[in-house]
Each structure stands twice: as C-alpha cells, then as structure tokens.
Design an enzyme around this catalytic site. Structure first.
Site, PDB file in Angstrom:
ATOM      1  N   SER A   1     -16.663  17.201 -16.267  1.00 60.82           N
ATOM      2  CA  SER A   1     -16.479  18.569 -16.746  1.00 60.82           C
ATOM      3  C   SER A   1     -17.701  19.067 -17.489  1.00 60.82           C
ATOM      4  O   SER A   1     -18.456  18.289 -18.090  1.00 60.82           O
ATOM      5  CB  SER A   1     -15.260  18.609 -17.684  1.00 60.82           C
TER       6      SER A   1
ATOM      7  N   TYR B   1     -12.003  15.652 -25.254  1.00 61.65           N
ATOM      8  CA  TYR B   1     -11.979  15.638 -23.792  1.00 61.65           C
ATOM      9  C   TYR B   1     -13.382  15.428 -23.233  1.00 61.65           C
ATOM     10  O   TYR B   1     -13.619  14.555 -22.379  1.00 61.65           O
ATOM     11  CB  TYR B   1     -11.387  16.955 -23.289  1.00 61.65           C
TER      12      TYR B   1
ATOM     13  N   LYS C   1     -14.899  12.170 -21.144  1.00 57.96           N
ATOM     14  CA  LYS C   1     -15.530  12.342 -19.828  1.00 57.96           C
ATOM     15  C   LYS C   1     -16.939  11.748 -19.827  1.00 57.96           C
ATOM     16  O   LYS C   1     -17.348  11.088 -18.859  1.00 57.96           O
ATOM     17  CB  LYS C   1     -15.578  13.831 -19.461  1.00 57.96           C
TER      18      LYS C   1
END
Length: 326
Positions: A126, A150, A154
C-alpha cells in the site's frame, strides 16, 4: 495450467481478481479466507476454482492449506486488516497483517522443492508505507516512513519478501496499491473508504460522509478494472528486470481531488446526487489521510508493462454501467 492461490479470497480484491482470471480457461484457482470464499457469480470457468476455509493465524490450518494447495505456480497475498482497523486494534492488525503473512512465507519456503523455480509471490502492499514529510513527487527511491500501524506492517512484510527473493526462496513482487475507487459493496475499515463511498452511496440513493472539509484534498486512485488487469499481468512480469533485493513497485494511479470526484459524480449521475454528500471533520481520520502521498512517479511500473486509468470520470462510468448490468 498454472495453479494460483489467493489469500483473502472472500474480499473485494480477491473476488475481483478471481473473476478476471476465471474469464479464461488456463488458470486453476484456490481461494482461501477466514470464511469460505464464494465462487465469483460471473466466473466463466467456475469448475477451475476451489474454495478453502483457513485461518492463516493457526499453524495447523496454515499447514493444511499449503499441503492441499501444492503444487503451486503463484500466490497472491491479499488477506489483511485495513488501515483504520489496524490503527484501532493494534494486536489484531499485527496478528493478521504481519504474523500471519510471515508464517505463510515461511511455510511456502519450507514447501519449496530445490529442483523447481522459485514460487511467484504477489503481495498487496500500500501507499500507506509512506509518511510525511514527503517530496512533491514520490517514487520507489523515497524512504518509507509510515505514520500508521497498517503501513508499518506492510513495510515489514515488504522487507521479508525482498529478503526471501534475494535468498532465492521466492520470486516476490510487492505491489503498492493506490486507493481503489470505486469499490462496490459496504464501507470498509479503511481510512480511504469514503473515496468509494462518495460515488457508490449517492448512486444507491444513500448519504456519504466525507471526513474532512477540504475539496482540494487529493488522493492517488486506481479503478477496480485497471487493478484487475494489472494484477493478472503481474503473473507475467519478468522478475529479472528488478534487483533481487528490491522488489517493490508503486502501482499506477491518478491524482484526483475531492472536488474533481464530485464533478465526475455530477457529470455521470447528475448534480442532484451531490446533495447526498456531507462534509464533516474527523480529526483522526484526516490525520491518517494527510499522511499519505498524493502524487507518484510510476515510470518503474510503466517500464515493467503495467498500465494506468484513463480518467476518474471513466472509472465512475464503468462503475455505473456495472450497476446497470452492462
């Protein structure tokens, strides 16, 4: 006939890609998720897919999944807890996004036979790996400094895949997705969820809240149609065009402001739909959104053969036509 495993197969991207791959007869698919993944309703070759319910956080379930899936030619890693969900529940985000992925990579490494070519692993990363301060234009040389759990999870997984590829255990590709818009279905836990909702909800006659009062706010977006094409193409990308220890690619997107999204909605569905958009301030959501980059140099992706959207208005037209069954 290539055997392809998709984790997070019940989710939007898993179902989107499965439908795309099953439009042709040459793929055998295995879909897996924490719930039993459905076979995409529009799949033309539904006999070529098998669904398996598996908890990747459970070692026994993971081992059984790998044993059942072998031999494999490629795996798409799509499972995960989205951005605001990972921020709100740190332990769950770490368990699903990081620990389960690391366990999966290790299981794949141990299952790899020395006489076979390294398994192609396509990892859904992402743009959330980036954090401020950022240059005006971002490319793969910009250091990722995520401002959310998040993005941090990642980035760690990207590093693992880089190293597994360097060691020859896997043939990995870490594809940093733009925000996908317009997603069908219900809102997600992603901070970017409104970027689909502000088109999807008005077309369904439902109100959508935009969590910041700034129509000049720009997001880096990609349509589902283009994403599916690029994900299928990832099965054919020449891995030798990337260094073995740098397998990250920023996927193509287009920069679109809130105002431009509103203009596209009005152009495709009528100005009356704008009345269903409500602008409010959500301080935490806005903090996450403003930490992300807004303009990317995608020359690496284009050089590898990936493509970009024509325009956001075309993405809205494609979505409206899908609702009408065209």
């Amino acid at each position: 006939m290539p055997n392809v495993l998709i984790t997070g197969g019940a989710g939007f991207i898993g179902q989107l890609l499965a439908e795309r791959l099953l439009s042709e007869p040459q793929y055998n698919l295995i879909l897996t998720d924490i719930i039993l993944p459905p076979i995409p309703p529009k799949a033309k070759h539904s006999k070529n897919v098998k669904s398996i319910q598996a908890d990747l956080c459970d070692p026994a379930s993971l081992s059984n999944l790998i044993d059942t899936s072998l031999p494999l030619d490629a795996i798409y890693i799509f499972h995960g807890i989205m951005s605001s969900g990972s921020e709100a529940n740190f332990e769950l985000g770490m368990k699903v996004n990081l620990t389960a992925t690391a366990s999966l990579l290790e299981a794949l490494r141990k299952a790899q036979k020395p006489e076979t070519s390294p398994l192609r692993v396509i990892y859904a990363s992402s743009q959330a790996v980036y954090g401020q301060p950022l240059p005006e234009i971002i490319d793969e040389t910009v250091m990722p400094t995520p401002e959310g759990s998040y993005g941090a999870q990642k980035l760690i997984c990207e590093t693992l895949i880089n190293d597994y590829t360097r060691k020859g255990y896997l043939n990995g590709f870490c594809l940093r997705f733009p925000t996908i818009s317009i997603r069908p279905g219900n809102p997600t836990q992603a901070a970017s969820s409104f970027l689909s909702g502000m088109i999807r909800e008005p077309l369904n006659g439902v109100e959508c809240v935009i969590p910041l009062k700034d129509r000049s706010f720009k997001s880096w977006l990609c349509s589902p149609k283009t994403l599916a094409e690029n994900l299928e193409y990832a099965l054919r990308v020449d891995g030798k065009k990337l260094p073995s220890h740098r397998r990250v690619v920023n996927m193509p997107g287009i920069g679109v402001t809130v105002q431009e999204m509103m203009d596209a909605l009005a152009a495709v569905a009528g100005k009356d739909k704008l009345a269903l958009l409500k602008e409010e301030t959500d301080v935490e959501m806005e903090r996450i959104l403003r930490s992300w980059g807004t303009t990317f140099d995608n020359e690496l992706a284009y050089g590898l053969g990936f493509r970009k959207d024509v325009s956001f208005e075309q993405a809205v037209r494609d979505y409206k036509e899908s609702l009408e069954g065209r």
